[in-house]
Design a protein around this motif. Structure first.
Motif, PDB file in Angstrom:
ATOM      1  N   LYS A 103       3.514  15.952  12.902  1.00 36.05           N
ATOM      2  CA  LYS A 103       3.100  14.625  12.098  1.00 36.05           C
ATOM      3  C   LYS A 103       2.721  15.409  10.656  1.00 36.05           C
ATOM      4  CE  LYS A 103      -0.086  11.724  14.235  1.00 36.05           C
ATOM      5  NZ  LYS A 103      -1.777  11.169  14.268  1.00 36.05           N
ATOM      6  N   GLY A 104       4.000  15.057   9.465  1.00 37.81           N
ATOM      7  CA  GLY A 104       3.383  15.840   7.953  1.00 37.81           C
ATOM      8  C   GLY A 104       5.420  16.375   8.015  1.00 37.81           C
ATOM      9  N   ARG A 105       6.017  16.874   9.424  1.00 38.02           N
ATOM     10  CA  ARG A 105       6.864  17.538   9.071  1.00 38.02           C
ATOM     11  C   ARG A 105       8.000  16.999   9.611  1.00 38.02           C
ATOM     12  NH1 ARG A 105       7.400  21.811  12.290  1.00 38.02           N
ATOM     13  NH2 ARG A 105       5.935  21.153  14.215  1.00 38.02           N
ATOM     14  N   PHE A 106       8.026  15.875  10.666  1.00 36.90           N
ATOM     15  CA  PHE A 106       9.364  15.215  10.929  1.00 36.90           C
ATOM     16  C   PHE A 106       9.194  13.730  10.579  1.00 36.90           C
ATOM     17  CE2 PHE A 106       9.894  18.639  14.890  1.00 36.90           C
ATOM     18  CZ  PHE A 106       9.938  19.173  14.614  1.00 36.90           C
ATOM     19  N   THR A 107      10.580  13.034   9.956  1.00 36.36           N
ATOM     20  CA  THR A 107      10.925  11.803  10.248  1.00 36.36           C
ATOM     21  C   THR A 107      11.950  11.498  11.081  1.00 36.36           C
ATOM     22  OG1 THR A 107      10.122  12.048   7.994  1.00 36.36           O
ATOM     23  CG2 THR A 107      11.176  10.126   7.766  1.00 36.36           C
ATOM     24  N   ILE A 108      11.095  10.310  11.796  1.00 38.01           N
ATOM     25  CA  ILE A 108      12.426   9.747  13.083  1.00 38.01           C
ATOM     26  C   ILE A 108      12.807   8.039  11.827  1.00 38.01           C
ATOM     27  CG2 ILE A 108      10.587   8.410  14.217  1.00 38.01           C
ATOM     28  CD1 ILE A 108      12.328   8.268  16.738  1.00 38.01           C
ATOM     29  N   SER A 109      14.011   8.211  11.784  1.00 34.89           N
ATOM     30  CA  SER A 109      14.577   7.205  11.069  1.00 34.89           C
ATOM     31  C   SER A 109      15.523   5.793  12.512  1.00 34.89           C
ATOM     32  CB  SER A 109      15.013   7.022   9.955  1.00 34.89           C
ATOM     33  OG  SER A 109      16.560   7.809   9.669  1.00 34.89           O
ATOM     34  N   ARG A 110      16.026   5.372  12.660  1.00 32.43           N
ATOM     35  CA  ARG A 110      16.940   4.841  13.110  1.00 32.43           C
ATOM     36  C   ARG A 110      17.979   3.426  11.996  1.00 32.43           C
ATOM     37  NH1 ARG A 110      14.355   0.872  17.964  1.00 32.43           N
ATOM     38  NH2 ARG A 110      16.249   0.796  17.976  1.00 32.43           N
ATOM     39  N   ASP A 111      19.613   3.179  12.736  1.00 32.92           N
ATOM     40  CA  ASP A 111      19.531   2.204  11.934  1.00 32.92           C
ATOM     41  C   ASP A 111      20.770   1.149  13.323  1.00 32.92           C
ATOM     42  OD1 ASP A 111      21.957   0.914  11.041  1.00 32.92           O
ATOM     43  OD2 ASP A 111      23.107   2.368   9.773  1.00 32.92           O
ATOM     44  N   ASN A 112      19.705  -0.094  12.876  1.00 29.61           N
ATOM     45  CA  ASN A 112      20.057  -1.074  14.163  1.00 29.61           C
ATOM     46  C   ASN A 112      21.527  -0.916  14.222  1.00 29.61           C
ATOM     47  OD1 ASN A 112      17.811  -1.000  15.481  1.00 29.61           O
ATOM     48  ND2 ASN A 112      16.558  -2.084  13.818  1.00 29.61           N
ATOM     49  N   ALA A 113      22.022  -1.307  13.038  1.00 28.50           N
ATOM     50  CA  ALA A 113      23.933  -1.840  13.338  1.00 28.50           C
ATOM     51  C   ALA A 113      24.727  -0.892  13.668  1.00 28.50           C
ATOM     52  CB  ALA A 113      23.613  -2.430  11.566  1.00 28.50           C
ATOM     53  N   LYS A 114      23.905   0.414  13.729  1.00 25.49           N
ATOM     54  CA  LYS A 114      25.190   1.708  14.203  1.00 25.49           C
ATOM     55  C   LYS A 114      24.491   1.680  15.845  1.00 25.49           C
ATOM     56  CE  LYS A 114      26.571   3.031   9.331  1.00 25.49           C
ATOM     57  NZ  LYS A 114      26.699   4.454   8.369  1.00 25.49           N
ATOM     58  N   ASN A 115      23.485   1.527  16.286  1.00 27.06           N
ATOM     59  CA  ASN A 115      22.928   1.848  17.091  1.00 27.06           C
ATOM     60  C   ASN A 115      22.408   3.065  17.248  1.00 27.06           C
ATOM     61  OD1 ASN A 115      22.603  -0.921  18.524  1.00 27.06           O
ATOM     62  ND2 ASN A 115      24.894  -0.677  19.758  1.00 27.06           N
ATOM     63  N   THR A 116      22.119   4.289  15.651  1.00 30.35           N
ATOM     64  CA  THR A 116      21.694   5.641  16.064  1.00 30.35           C
ATOM     65  C   THR A 116      19.965   5.472  15.730  1.00 30.35           C
ATOM     66  OG1 THR A 116      22.311   5.269  13.646  1.00 30.35           O
ATOM     67  CG2 THR A 116      23.841   5.976  15.241  1.00 30.35           C
ATOM     68  N   VAL A 117      20.096   6.707  16.105  1.00 29.89           N
ATOM     69  CA  VAL A 117      18.367   6.965  15.698  1.00 29.89           C
ATOM     70  C   VAL A 117      18.364   8.600  15.178  1.00 29.89           C
ATOM     71  CG1 VAL A 117      18.028   8.168  18.349  1.00 29.89           C
ATOM     72  CG2 VAL A 117      16.185   7.687  16.152  1.00 29.89           C
ATOM     73  N   ASN A 118      17.478   8.822  14.076  1.00 31.04           N
ATOM     74  CA  ASN A 118      17.565  10.693  13.310  1.00 31.04           C
ATOM     75  C   ASN A 118      16.768  10.557  13.550  1.00 31.04           C
ATOM     76  OD1 ASN A 118      20.610  10.290  12.696  1.00 31.04           O
ATOM     77  ND2 ASN A 118      19.736   8.611  11.412  1.00 31.04           N
TER      78      ASN A 118
END
Length: 121
Positions: A64-79
């Motif tokens: 927490k506070g160091r990592f950030t998760i994100s996603r692009d539903n149109a591209k079916n990706t998660v970062n």
């Protein structure tokens, strides 16, 4: 059939940053939760972060506070953006997705092959 392919691992010095990416492909109707897990040598696989299709996020206390998760539903990706890395973050990182395939009423969990993250000076 659904495939998850991770990229972005590598060697980084303590305090550095890395960005992991995971792309899902195949017979996908809808992707529910997506997430990242990690497994260090001699330890069990543990949750790092997850994100729902509505982008609600859950993080392990250790990131927490160091990592950030994100996603692009149109591209079916998660970062996964990882900052302020420490040697304790060294592990194989796995992408996970809960996917409903085309023509199926239920969903299944899929895993990527894993990508190594090493934090060392």
């Amino acid at each position: 059939q659904v495939q998850l392919v991770e990229s972005g691992g590598g060697l980084v010095q303590p305090g550095g940053s890395l960005r992991l990416s995971c792309a899902a492909s195949g017979s996908i109707f809808v992707i529910n939760d997506m997430g990242w897990y990690r497994q260090a040598p001699g330890k069990q696989r543990e949750l790092v972060a997850t994100i729902t299709s509505r982008r609600w996020k859950i993080y392990a206390d250790s990131v927490k506070g160091r990592f950030t998760i994100s996603r692009d539903n149109a591209k079916n990706t998660v970062n996964l953006q990882m900052n302020s890395l420490t040697p304790e973050d060294t592990a194989v990182y796995y992408c996970n997705a809960d996917v409903q395939s085309i023509g199926h009423s239920g969903s299944l969990g899929y895993w990527g092959q894993g990508t190594q993250v090493t934090v060392s000076s």
